[in-house]
Each structure stands twice: as C-alpha cells, then as structure tokens.
Motif scaffolding. Structure first.
Motif, mmCIF file in Angstrom:
data_model
loop_
_atom_site.group_PDB
_atom_site.id
_atom_site.type_symbol
_atom_site.label_atom_id
_atom_site.label_comp_id
_atom_site.label_asym_id
_atom_site.label_seq_id
_atom_site.Cartn_x
_atom_site.Cartn_y
_atom_site.Cartn_z
ATOM 1 N N TYR A 284 11.518 3.283 -7.533
ATOM 2 C CA TYR A 284 11.523 2.034 -5.941
ATOM 3 C C TYR A 284 12.067 2.979 -5.051
ATOM 4 C CZ TYR A 284 11.141 -1.216 -3.058
ATOM 5 O OH TYR A 284 11.128 -1.989 -1.990
ATOM 6 N N ALA B 77 9.857 6.260 -3.918
ATOM 7 C CA ALA B 77 8.846 5.280 -4.310
ATOM 8 C C ALA B 77 9.397 5.802 -1.855
ATOM 9 C CB ALA B 77 8.603 4.125 -4.472
ATOM 10 N N GLN C 40 8.040 7.255 1.505
ATOM 11 C CA GLN C 40 8.025 6.394 1.820
ATOM 12 C C GLN C 40 8.495 6.586 3.762
ATOM 13 O OE1 GLN C 40 8.387 1.492 4.532
ATOM 14 N NE2 GLN C 40 9.681 3.305 4.124
ATOM 15 N N ASP D 133 0.450 8.269 0.945
ATOM 16 C CA ASP D 133 0.243 7.722 -0.571
ATOM 17 C C ASP D 133 1.090 8.585 -1.777
ATOM 18 O OD1 ASP D 133 -2.715 7.999 0.670
ATOM 19 O OD2 ASP D 133 -2.567 9.898 0.512
ATOM 20 N N SER E 212 3.904 6.920 -1.443
ATOM 21 C CA SER E 212 4.935 6.079 -2.141
ATOM 22 C C SER E 212 4.067 5.518 -2.672
ATOM 23 C CB SER E 212 5.025 6.058 -0.217
ATOM 24 O OG SER E 212 5.643 4.930 -0.546
ATOM 25 N N ILE E 213 3.033 4.859 -1.961
ATOM 26 C CA ILE E 213 1.894 4.051 -2.863
ATOM 27 C C ILE E 213 1.415 4.432 -4.554
ATOM 28 C CG2 ILE E 213 -0.638 2.912 -3.202
ATOM 29 C CD1 ILE E 213 -0.594 3.041 -0.265
ATOM 30 N N SER E 214 1.953 5.697 -5.045
ATOM 31 C CA SER E 214 1.485 6.249 -6.303
ATOM 32 C C SER E 214 2.773 5.615 -6.808
ATOM 33 C CB SER E 214 1.297 7.499 -6.341
ATOM 34 O OG SER E 214 1.005 7.731 -7.409
ATOM 35 N N LEU F 134 4.813 3.286 -6.327
ATOM 36 C CA LEU F 134 5.024 1.856 -6.499
ATOM 37 C C LEU F 134 4.775 1.381 -7.232
ATOM 38 C CD1 LEU F 134 5.403 0.787 -2.241
ATOM 39 C CD2 LEU F 134 6.863 1.166 -4.121
ATOM 40 N N ARG F 135 2.955 1.649 -7.271
ATOM 41 C CA ARG F 135 2.268 1.700 -8.087
ATOM 42 C C ARG F 135 3.210 1.452 -9.833
ATOM 43 N NH1 ARG F 135 -3.126 3.196 -5.172
ATOM 44 N NH2 ARG F 135 -3.197 0.336 -4.326
ATOM 45 N N GLU G 76 3.952 -5.435 -4.293
ATOM 46 C CA GLU G 76 2.448 -5.181 -3.980
ATOM 47 C C GLU G 76 2.840 -5.369 -2.396
ATOM 48 O OE1 GLU G 76 1.666 -8.708 -6.202
ATOM 49 O OE2 GLU G 76 0.780 -6.931 -8.275
ATOM 50 N N ILE H 216 3.248 -2.451 -0.224
ATOM 51 C CA ILE H 216 1.305 -1.708 -0.941
ATOM 52 C C ILE H 216 0.711 -1.981 0.117
ATOM 53 C CG2 ILE H 216 0.434 -1.255 -2.321
ATOM 54 C CD1 ILE H 216 1.711 -0.922 -5.223
ATOM 55 N N SER H 217 0.365 -2.854 0.319
ATOM 56 C CA SER H 217 -1.038 -3.350 1.698
ATOM 57 C C SER H 217 -0.072 -3.003 2.613
ATOM 58 C CB SER H 217 -0.949 -5.365 1.422
ATOM 59 O OG SER H 217 0.118 -5.319 2.013
#
Length: 546
Positions: A232, A235, A239, A245, A247-249, A251-252, A268, A271-272
């Motif tokens: 985290y 991530a 950010q 991109d 950061s989103i990767s 977080l997933r 989640e 991410i949005s």
C-alpha cells in the motif's frame, strides 16, 4: 673480643634456626587451612555446576552462594560466572549483571563473563550498555569470539535502531527515524530486514523522497512478499508521483493480500478516484494559465456581487471535539490569502451574530456527507446562488480524521480551510492535481493557492472595483500546511513483527573446562627426632696480669 664474637654468632644462628622452624610450621598450617577452603569451594562448585546442567538453577544458586561466601578463592571467577548464568535462566537480570561483573573482577581470564553481561543487557533492552560491553569483550576475545561478538553486535544494533526509529516515526520525527533505519539496514540480511526497509519506505514517502520510498518498498518485499502495508505504501508513493497507472497496479496487488473488508473497500474507492485523476491529468486545459474555461463548462462562474461586499463572516465559536482555537486563525489566513489573490477586489468583516452573516464557518466532529462524490470528505461548502451571483455560503469543517480514530492535525485543517474558503468565494474544482482547488488532496500540493488558482479567482472578479481590503489584525503561529486525508493513509509495517536479537551461544573458547580440584601442598615431613642445639661455649676470662 674474639670469644665474644664467637659466642654471639652462634647464638644468632640458633635463634634464626628456631625462627625458621616456627615460620615453616605456621606456613604449613596456613597452607593446609587454604587447601581445606579451596577443596570445600571446589566441591560446592562442582555440585552447583552439576545442578545447573540438570536445569535445577535455584538449587545450583544455593550451593554456589555458599561457595562464594569464601571469596576470594581461586574459584571465585568461575563461581560468579555460573551464578550469573543461573540468574539469566531464572530471569533475574539485575542479579545476572551483578554476578557477571563480579566474575570478571575476580578473574579477568573469564572473558565470557563480559559476553554474558552483554547478553543480559540485551535481555533488559539496555542496548547501549550491551553494545559497549560487546565492544569491551571484542578487545580481549580471540578471533573466533571476536567474530561471533561482532555478529551479535550487528543484530543488537539493527534491532535497537529499528525500535527507536519506529518510536520516532510515531512522534513525527521522520528525519531522525530515517537516520536510525539506515544504520539498521547495514545488518542486512536479518530477521528484521522486511520491517526495516518497510519503515524506510514509509519514512521516505512521508519525507517526500518518493523514488527512494519505492526502492525501499521493493527491498522490503524481497524479504516478505505479502506484507500488505508495504504494498500500500508503494501504491501511495506512485500516486504522489502522479504515476496513476503504477499506483492502480499496486493497489490491485494490495487487494490480493489484504483481508480486512473495510481496508479493501477504501482501496477500491481510491482506485476509482485514481482512474478519474488519470483522465483529468491529461486534460488539455491544464496547460492554460487558469481554469476559468472549466468553470464555464461546468456552469460555475460565480462571484459575490459588489453590494454584498465587504463579506460579513461569522465563525462559529462553539467548541466541538477536536476543535482548537488556532482553527479560527486558519479561517482568517485563508480569507486574507484569497482576498489578496483576487487583486484586492474582495474584502470582509467579522460579525458576532450568525443571522447577520452571508458566509458562515461551522465546525463538526461528525462525518460530512458529500453531495456529489461517494467518498470521505474533510470539509464541505454549500452555496446559494441567484444567476451568476452568490447569496450565501456555509462552510463545514470536520475536526475528526475521516479514516482513523482521533482528530485532524493542525496543518491538515489549514489546508482544508484554504480549499473550502476558495469554494465559498466562487471557485469550483480544478482538474490539475497541483492546484489547491483540485477535487482532492495529494502530497504535491502546498496548501496555498497556485498561480492558476490565483489567476482564476482574479479573472472571476476582474470587473469588480478595488476594495478597501485590510488583512486581519488577528495573527497566530506560522502555518505549516499538510495534505488533508482523502484516502486511508499508509502506515509503517507493524513493529510487532520486529524480532529482538536471539541468544547467541558462547564462542567455543568460552566453554568451561572441567573443574579441577585444588592441588594439595603437604607440610614439611618431620623425622620425629629433635635436633640438638649446640650449647654456647663457656666463657673463659683472660689470665690476670701480674
């Protein structure tokens, strides 16, 4: 004269023989007494060491204390060393320290006493004393013992520095924590490497060293691939770099290892928001010197009409949980900053009655329901409008942290207040993440309006006449702005994972040799015959003179 000298010499010889015989007899008696004591200490020590090897440490202590009562003896160093080891086993660290020191003082050849002393200091979390004693031991130990002590010192230094660094991170002393963690990292690889580099990942990110934060996070994951807090942190560092991109990767990836339902929901949601960030970052209008065009697009070109100026400001005096008097200064600081940015087209006065105000500032410790976004917010501004003019604005500021128990920090409240007062004066959200009016906060924001923010407000009020603006006379302490929480903030890896340095067995040369009995020195052998003592010569006077 001749006869007198002869008599005197023989007399002295006889006295010397008697004295020597008496001394030898006393010496033999003392030697026998010393042997009795040494032999008694030997037997007590041997029995005590047998009990120690059997695990009967209390019984061993009792016998060894009896042996120590005869101090000093040739066994004193060994007796007190074994007493120190018994005390260690019985978790009596203070006694172990006393006995280890006594062992070395009685017999400096008992170098393992220093190692045992260092081990006890480690058990007591007295790491400075432990390292100092290990250093003393390494000066007298042989190469094998020195190498082992050096390894143990590295473990102690790694653990103690990390533990102290974690405490400093909790108290906000980030730079001091980084220095300690960098020292601890020199012991790699160790049982604490994941914790050390994970905390460095958090500390560097907090300190704004984002690339180093990511590098340390990846090092930490080499030691523990499934540490959710480290993933985290990485991530969030991406950010902060606006690498959405990446950061989103991350977080997933975080969602794959995080089991807490609330934490997963927050990730989640983030991410949005990052997907929205990514789209807004690439907006062509971000290259413009202001975002008035965006306000026009969103039908949000609003100003306070001239007849409403100076604005009448009411700041709620009611205290709520988490409220601090300095928060009032943040409102005044924000008003002064934006009035200056408008080209001094806006002015204000403070009123004491709420019904006289057209801009009201309120405090709340409760969650604030956002009207347009399904996310936690630290502040909200509700406006009333007639055409392109504002008629009323109510600013609500939350004193509690949206994501963790407790209250917002001063700097966070200052940043939220600056953003919300911007709304209250007519600004809408910017699409550029560095602007203070961006729809959420990130670490790249300074808490003060950017040139784009200032230029946009100035264009809004460009047709207004200059106002008689005077900054507030109320001054407070200098403001240190912090990004307000708009997502679950990262935390350092749990210090519960920190493993203290384990027991290091004594070097091979420190293992005790077999206890040897004392050497008996018998008294001189007597023949049973008394030696005849020669009588002095009879004195013959010289002949009388005629």
């Amino acid at each position: 004269m001749h006869y007198w000298h002869r008599y005197t010499g023989r007399l002295l010889s006889s006295l010397l023989i008697c004295s020597l015989a008496t001394t030898m007899a006393a010496s033999a008696k003392n030697s026998f007494k010393s042997y009795e004591i040494e032999n008694q200490v030997y037997k007590l020590s041997a029995q005590g060491e047998d009990l120690y090897r059997q695990g009967n440490y209390a019984g061993a202590q009792e016998l060894l204390h009896q042996a120590a009562s005869f101090d000093p003896t040739s066994y004193s160093g060994r007796v007190h060393l074994t007493l120190a080891q018994c005390a260690q086993k019985l978790k009596n660290n203070n006694q172990a320290v006393t006995e280890a020191k006594a062992a070395y003082n009685f017999d400096s050849a008992q170098t393992y006493a220093l190692y045992a002393l260092a081990l006890t200091y480690n058990n007591m979390n007295k790491f400075d004393s432990c390292l100092a004693t290990l250093d003393q031991y390494m000066r007298v130990a042989d190469p094998a013992g020195r190498a082992q002590a050096k390894e143990f010192a590295g473990r102690v230094k790694s653990y103690s520095c990390t533990k102290e660094a974690v405490a400093k991170l909790k108290s906000g002393q980030v730079k001091e924590a980084i220095k300690l963690l960098e020292i601890a990292a020199t012991a790699d690889p160790s049982a604490n490497s994941a914790c050390i580099h994970g905390n460095l990942c958090f500390a560097y990110r907090t300190n704004g060293q984002l690339e180093r934060s990511i590098a340390e996070g990846n090092k930490a994951l080499q030691f523990d691939q499934r540490d959710a807090s480290i993933i985290y942190n990485i991530a969030i560092a991406y950010q902060d770099l606006a690498k959405f991109d990446d950061s989103i990767s991350w977080l997933r990836r975080y969602l794959l290892v995080e089991s807490d339902a609330s934490a997963r929901a927050q990730a989640e949601q983030l991410i949005s928001e990052l997907l929205d960030d990514r789209n807004k970052l690439n907006d062509a209008d971000n290259k413009l010197p202001d975002y008035l065009k965006l306000l026009e697009k969103n039908n949000h070109v609003l100003t306070w009409p001239v007849e409403k100026l100076p604005l009448r400001i009411f700041i709620e005096p009611k205290a709520v949980p988490g409220y601090r008097p300095v928060f009032r200064n943040y409102v005044l600081k924000a008003l002064d900053t934006w009035c200056q940015a408008s080209g001094k087209k806006i002015s204000y006065i403070i009123v004491k009655k709420e019904n006289l105000a057209n801009l009201k500032v309120r405090w709340t410790s409760d969650p604030i329901a956002a009207t347009s976004e399904s996310r936690q917010v630290a502040g909200l501004t509700e406006i009333s409008r007639t055409g392109g003019h504002l008629t009323e604005a109510v600013v609500s500021l939350r004193t509690t942290d949206p994501f963790a128990p407790g209250f917002v920090e001063n700097g966070e409240m200052a940043s939220v207040t600056m953003h919300e007062i911007g709304h209250a004066l007519g600004l809408d959200h910017s699409n550029y993440l560095y602007d203070v009016m961006y729809f959420r906060s990130i670490s790249k924001q300074s808490g003060l309006p950017t040139r784009r923010d200032q230029a946009t407000l100035a264009r809004l009020y460009s047709n207004h006449p200059a106002a008689a603006f005077t900054p507030s006379a109320e001054t407070g302490p200098p403001v240190v702005f912090l990004p307000p929480p708009t997502f679950a903030p990262p935390k350092p890896p749990s210090s519960e994972k920190l493993i203290p340095p384990m027991f290091m067995p004594p070097p091979l040369n420190a293992i005790k040799e077999k206890l040897m009995p004392p050497l008996f020195i018998p008294p001189p052998i007597s023949t049973g015959k008394k030696k005849a003592i020669e009588s002095p010569p009879f004195f013959v006077p010289p002949p009388a003179k005629p």
